[in-house]
Design an enzyme around this catalytic site. Structure first.
Site, PDB file in Angstrom:
ATOM      1  N   PRO A 132       0.839  -1.210   0.000  1.00  0.00           N
ATOM      2  CA  PRO A 132       0.000   0.000   0.000  1.00  0.00           C
ATOM      3  C   PRO A 132       0.872   1.257   0.000  1.00  0.00           C
ATOM      4  O   PRO A 132       1.822   1.349   0.747  1.00  0.00           O
ATOM      5  CB  PRO A 132      -0.774  -0.097   1.322  1.00  0.00           C
ATOM      6  CG  PRO A 132      -0.604  -1.495   1.795  1.00  0.00           C
ATOM      7  CD  PRO A 132       0.665  -2.013   1.203  1.00  0.00           C
ATOM      8  N   GLU A 133       0.568   2.182  -0.887  1.00  0.00           N
ATOM      9  CA  GLU A 133       1.273   3.460  -0.925  1.00  0.00           C
ATOM     10  C   GLU A 133       0.483   4.471  -0.086  1.00  0.00           C
ATOM     11  O   GLU A 133      -0.648   4.221   0.307  1.00  0.00           O
ATOM     12  CB  GLU A 133       1.412   3.939  -2.368  1.00  0.00           C
ATOM     13  CG  GLU A 133       2.250   3.008  -3.235  1.00  0.00           C
ATOM     14  CD  GLU A 133       3.719   3.416  -3.322  1.00  0.00           C
ATOM     15  OE1 GLU A 133       4.104   4.436  -2.733  1.00  0.00           O
ATOM     16  OE2 GLU A 133       4.476   2.694  -3.992  1.00  0.00           O
TER      17      GLU A 133
END
Ligand SMILES: [Zn+2]
Length: 298
Positions: free
Chosen positions: A2-3
């Site tokens: 996840p960014e």
């Protein structure tokens, strides 16, 4: 992985769905995700039971839920973590690791930490409601209204490292992952190996703005789950299919000039860039004015 924009989606979802809720029961189904908690699984559960969640905050990719006693539940999603708000009757997820039963504002619901690879985790931060000491060294991210642009520009221009490495340095700026760094550098027309100290203030400022645009776009496109009860993040979003100009596009023509995008190894990962729009800096690089090489023998 996840960014930051996806982590912000999770934070906003938590804010919407668990604020004001009281934690009535804690089940630690696997000890690894609570390995960073000094109290172990039992202390972790004891510290949370009966506490009320009063906010949902984020610094970089860390999330924390301040509690009514001044402590905080600190979390990181790692490579594959998810925080889900589910009705208590919903079947357990295959990789469910920690379950918090809620009442009050989230009556009949559970906050669930699901993580297949378990690089992420949860822990109690004593006195960490305002800012957990464990993450106080992490810089703000470019989307944080309190981010100090001038200070960032000054610090980048004092460093001899390549600018991509500086973008990924969590003590300078947080939340700019490998993908957003490559995209921001492509937009700015800068090669990631350009030393920070060789960039003008204007170039650093423009790069920061490009990073903001890329991350804001991703946030808009990843935000579809905001209104759902199902607070979800899985590291995938439509953004990655539609809007990338450099990342993951090796040998495809540059959207600006048609030159094939090149991929090179970078810190156990990859960097993608256009060799025409983002020329490789000359080597050996000239020293900046006022600096002289050390005499031989030093
Ligand atoms: Zn190009």
């Amino acid at each position: 992985m996840p960014e930051l924009p996806e982590v912000e989606v999770v934070r906003a979802g938590l804010e919407r769905h668990v604020l004001g809720a009281t934690i009535t029961r804690v089940d630690v189904l696997h000890t690894r995700p609570v390995r960073r908690d000094p109290g172990g699984p039992t202390g972790f559960a004891l510290a949370l039971t009966g506490r009320r969640i009063v906010a949902a905050r984020r610094r970089g990719k860390y999330l924390w839920l301040p509690l009514d006693n001044g402590d905080a539940l600190l979390g990181h999603l790692g490579m594959s973590g998810q925080l889900l708000v589910q009705p208590s009757e919903a079947a357990d997820e295959r990789h469910l690791r920690v379950r918090l039963a809620l009442r009050g504002a989230a009556e009949g619901r559970e906050l669930r930490f699901v993580d297949q690879r378990m690089f992420g985790g949860l822990s109690i931060s004593s006195g960490g409601a305002e800012l957990p000491s464990e993450i106080a060294h992490i810089a703000r991210d470019p989307l944080d209204p309190a981010f100090d642009d001038d200070e960032f520009v000054r610090r980048v221009r004092r460093r001899g490292s390549g600018v991509k490495r500086l973008l990924l340095d969590q003590t300078l700026v947080s939340g700019v992952g490998n993908i957003y760094a490559d995209e921001a550098l492509w937009r700015a027309g800068l090669h990631g190996e350009r030393p920070g100290e060789r960039l003008t203030a204007r170039q650093v400022r423009a790069l920061l703005e490009h990073a903001r645009v890329v991350m804001t776009d991703a946030l808009g496109q990843g935000g579809t789950s905001f209104d759902s009860l199902y607070v979800n993040v899985n590291g995938e979003s439509g953004y990655f299919d539609r809007s990338l100009h450099a990342y993951g596009r090796a040998d495809e023509p540059c959207d600006r000039c048609g030159t094939p995008i090149r991929r090179v190894a970078f810190m156990n990962r990859s960097s993608y860039f256009c060799p025409s729009c983002q020329p490789v800096p000359r080597r050996p690089r000239a020293l900046p004015p006022g600096r002289r090489p050390l005499p031989p023998g030093n």
